[in-house]
Design a protein around this motif. Structure first.
Motif, PDB file in Angstrom:
ATOM      1  N   THR A 191     -17.205   7.321   8.997  1.00  0.00           N
ATOM      2  CA  THR A 191     -18.245   6.867   8.068  1.00  0.00           C
ATOM      3  C   THR A 191     -18.973   8.064   7.461  1.00  0.00           C
ATOM      4  O   THR A 191     -18.976   9.164   8.027  1.00  0.00           O
ATOM      5  N   GLY A 192     -19.601   7.819   6.302  1.00  0.00           N
ATOM      6  CA  GLY A 192     -20.497   8.792   5.699  1.00  0.00           C
ATOM      7  C   GLY A 192     -19.815  10.082   5.289  1.00  0.00           C
ATOM      8  O   GLY A 192     -18.640  10.122   4.918  1.00  0.00           O
ATOM      9  N   GLU A 193     -20.571  11.188   5.354  1.00  0.00           N
ATOM     10  CA  GLU A 193     -20.043  12.504   4.993  1.00  0.00           C
ATOM     11  C   GLU A 193     -19.282  13.078   6.182  1.00  0.00           C
ATOM     12  O   GLU A 193     -19.760  13.039   7.319  1.00  0.00           O
ATOM     13  N   VAL A 194     -18.105  13.626   5.916  1.00  0.00           N
ATOM     14  CA  VAL A 194     -17.155  13.992   6.965  1.00  0.00           C
ATOM     15  C   VAL A 194     -16.903  15.490   6.970  1.00  0.00           C
ATOM     16  O   VAL A 194     -16.717  16.113   5.918  1.00  0.00           O
ATOM     17  N   LEU A 195     -16.859  16.064   8.177  1.00  0.00           N
ATOM     18  CA  LEU A 195     -16.377  17.426   8.388  1.00  0.00           C
ATOM     19  C   LEU A 195     -15.046  17.360   9.118  1.00  0.00           C
ATOM     20  O   LEU A 195     -14.941  16.751  10.184  1.00  0.00           O
ATOM     21  N   ASP A 196     -14.019  17.995   8.538  1.00  0.00           N
ATOM     22  CA  ASP A 196     -12.739  18.175   9.206  1.00  0.00           C
ATOM     23  C   ASP A 196     -12.703  19.616   9.680  1.00  0.00           C
ATOM     24  O   ASP A 196     -12.480  20.538   8.895  1.00  0.00           O
ATOM     25  N   ILE A 197     -12.948  19.819  10.978  1.00  0.00           N
ATOM     26  CA  ILE A 197     -13.042  21.160  11.536  1.00  0.00           C
ATOM     27  C   ILE A 197     -11.686  21.568  12.110  1.00  0.00           C
ATOM     28  O   ILE A 197     -11.079  20.816  12.863  1.00  0.00           O
ATOM     29  N   GLY A 198     -11.217  22.763  11.734  1.00  0.00           N
ATOM     30  CA  GLY A 198      -9.864  23.155  12.060  1.00  0.00           C
ATOM     31  C   GLY A 198      -8.886  22.371  11.204  1.00  0.00           C
ATOM     32  O   GLY A 198      -7.886  21.850  11.693  1.00  0.00           O
ATOM     33  N   PRO A 216       3.438  23.523  13.196  1.00  0.00           N
ATOM     34  CA  PRO A 216       4.020  22.275  13.705  1.00  0.00           C
ATOM     35  C   PRO A 216       3.227  21.036  13.322  1.00  0.00           C
ATOM     36  O   PRO A 216       3.798  19.951  13.181  1.00  0.00           O
ATOM     37  N   TRP A 217       1.903  21.172  13.178  1.00  0.00           N
ATOM     38  CA  TRP A 217       1.064  20.011  12.850  1.00  0.00           C
ATOM     39  C   TRP A 217       1.001  19.733  11.345  1.00  0.00           C
ATOM     40  O   TRP A 217       0.363  18.785  10.923  1.00  0.00           O
ATOM     41  N   ASP A 218       1.681  20.565  10.556  1.00  0.00           N
ATOM     42  CA  ASP A 218       1.725  20.353   9.104  1.00  0.00           C
ATOM     43  C   ASP A 218       2.826  19.329   8.816  1.00  0.00           C
ATOM     44  O   ASP A 218       3.981  19.675   8.553  1.00  0.00           O
ATOM     45  N   ILE A 219       2.464  18.053   8.847  1.00  0.00           N
ATOM     46  CA  ILE A 219       3.457  16.986   8.691  1.00  0.00           C
ATOM     47  C   ILE A 219       3.487  16.433   7.268  1.00  0.00           C
ATOM     48  O   ILE A 219       4.232  15.494   6.977  1.00  0.00           O
ATOM     49  N   GLY A 220       2.677  16.990   6.379  1.00  0.00           N
ATOM     50  CA  GLY A 220       2.695  16.577   4.987  1.00  0.00           C
ATOM     51  C   GLY A 220       2.002  15.268   4.709  1.00  0.00           C
ATOM     52  O   GLY A 220       2.114  14.709   3.613  1.00  0.00           O
ATOM     53  N   ARG A 221       1.260  14.796   5.656  1.00  0.00           N
ATOM     54  CA  ARG A 221       0.509  13.537   5.523  1.00  0.00           C
ATOM     55  C   ARG A 221      -0.561  13.534   6.605  1.00  0.00           C
ATOM     56  O   ARG A 221      -0.519  14.363   7.524  1.00  0.00           O
ATOM     57  N   PRO A 222      -1.521  12.613   6.545  1.00  0.00           N
ATOM     58  CA  PRO A 222      -2.537  12.586   7.606  1.00  0.00           C
ATOM     59  C   PRO A 222      -1.938  12.170   8.939  1.00  0.00           C
ATOM     60  O   PRO A 222      -0.930  11.453   8.984  1.00  0.00           O
ATOM     61  N   GLN A 223      -2.552  12.625  10.004  1.00  0.00           N
ATOM     62  CA  GLN A 223      -2.124  12.182  11.326  1.00  0.00           C
ATOM     63  C   GLN A 223      -2.336  10.663  11.443  1.00  0.00           C
ATOM     64  O   GLN A 223      -3.381  10.147  11.038  1.00  0.00           O
ATOM     65  N   PRO A 224      -1.361   9.940  11.978  1.00  0.00           N
ATOM     66  CA  PRO A 224      -1.543   8.493  12.151  1.00  0.00           C
ATOM     67  C   PRO A 224      -2.803   8.118  12.907  1.00  0.00           C
ATOM     68  O   PRO A 224      -3.410   7.077  12.628  1.00  0.00           O
ATOM     69  N   LEU A 225      -3.227   8.951  13.863  1.00  0.00           N
ATOM     70  CA  LEU A 225      -4.468   8.665  14.579  1.00  0.00           C
ATOM     71  C   LEU A 225      -5.667   8.663  13.628  1.00  0.00           C
ATOM     72  O   LEU A 225      -6.586   7.849  13.783  1.00  0.00           O
ATOM     73  N   VAL A 226      -5.661   9.572  12.648  1.00  0.00           N
ATOM     74  CA  VAL A 226      -6.746   9.609  11.672  1.00  0.00           C
ATOM     75  C   VAL A 226      -6.724   8.345  10.816  1.00  0.00           C
ATOM     76  O   VAL A 226      -7.772   7.729  10.561  1.00  0.00           O
ATOM     77  N   VAL A 227      -5.546   7.951  10.377  1.00  0.00           N
ATOM     78  CA  VAL A 227      -5.408   6.723   9.587  1.00  0.00           C
ATOM     79  C   VAL A 227      -5.917   5.532  10.384  1.00  0.00           C
ATOM     80  O   VAL A 227      -6.655   4.676   9.862  1.00  0.00           O
ATOM     81  N   GLU A 228      -5.575   5.495  11.657  1.00  0.00           N
ATOM     82  CA  GLU A 228      -6.010   4.392  12.527  1.00  0.00           C
ATOM     83  C   GLU A 228      -7.523   4.330  12.646  1.00  0.00           C
ATOM     84  O   GLU A 228      -8.132   3.259  12.500  1.00  0.00           O
ATOM     85  N   PHE A 229      -8.158   5.478  12.897  1.00  0.00           N
ATOM     86  CA  PHE A 229      -9.613   5.492  13.032  1.00  0.00           C
ATOM     87  C   PHE A 229     -10.286   5.054  11.736  1.00  0.00           C
ATOM     88  O   PHE A 229     -11.273   4.313  11.758  1.00  0.00           O
TER      89      PHE A 229
END
Length: 242
Positions: free
Chosen positions: A56-63, A36-49
């Motif tokens: 900032t810096g080096e990023v880990l996307d966990i899960g 269900p969370w596979d929307i084919g684009r980044p979550q708008p909340l991520v874009v907002e942040f």
């Protein structure tokens, strides 16, 4: 026993979404073409942040699931690692990064362990993970986050809450009180804790019918997909743990 006191209304494993990503049955009688969370684009909340300069810096996307958040950030120039417990999700994520010619370090990993990344990341993004872990696993996961974040590093996290029928679609929805306990001082400093919406690509008819039976009426986007309520947490690891 009432539903609110029963076992979770969603029969999902807390650690293995591999059947879902393969398109197999992952809950009784429930098969989805994609998560269900596979929307084919980044979550708008991520874009907002990101637009607010909070990533900032080096990023880990966990899960990281199929990787759209990680791929989006890599496309903006961030050095990104994406981890997920489901091998098929990681294979999909690698394919999406390759399709855009982007380098993202995707790997299969257990979010309750997070070995091999000590003090590496400036920002950890966790979108829809914590509520899939039971209370013991949640503590182990937070311990892992402490290990992988640099001193002063930032955690950005979205999780389902029991306050808005979260047990209808989440194994272990997380309350505000629980979040404040997990990310307490002096190890953590919570800089923001608010509500938000996680976008979906639509849910199976069985789940929408369940929502109606329990008088839960989520918001829908223009495409008719439910937007599920989440708690949005931003917290910083202490500069020193001594």
């Amino acid at each position: 026993m009432t539903d609110s006191n029963a076992t979770p209304k969603v029969d999902m494993t807390t650690s293995d979404f591999e059947p879902m990503y393969r398109g197999d049955e992952f809950s009784t009688g429930l098969v989805l073409e994609r998560a269900p969370w596979d929307i084919g684009r980044p979550q708008p909340l991520v874009v907002e942040f990101e637009q607010q300069g909070r990533i900032t810096g080096e990023v880990l996307d966990i899960g990281c699931g199929p990787g759209d958040n990680a791929v989006h950030l890599a496309g903006l120039g961030y050095v990104v690692t994406g981890l997920d417990v489901a091998p098929t999700a990681i294979a999909q994520a690698r394919g999406r990064a390759a399709a855009r010619g982007l380098a993202v370090d995707f790997a299969v990993a257990d979010a309750t362990v997070l070995e091999g990344y000590d003090s590496r990341f400036d920002t950890v993004l966790s979108s829809g993970l914590l509520h899939n872990l039971d209370p013991r696993q949640q503590r182990e996961h937070v311990d892992g986050l402490i290990r992988v974040l640099k001193p002063g590093g930032r955690l950005i996290q979205f999780c389902f809450t029991p306050a808005e029928h979260g047990d209808l679609y989440s194994p272990h929805p997380v309350s505000e009180q629980r979040l404040r306990s997990l990310f307490a001082e002096p190890t953590w400093s919570i800089t923001a804790l608010r509500t938000g919406r996680l976008e979906t690509n639509g849910l199976a008819d069985q789940m929408l019918e369940r929502f109606t039976r329990h008088d839960f009426h989520p918001e829908f986007d223009e495409a008719g997909a439910p937007q599920l309520p989440v708690l949005v947490l931003e917290a910083n690891k202490a500069l020193s743990l001594h």
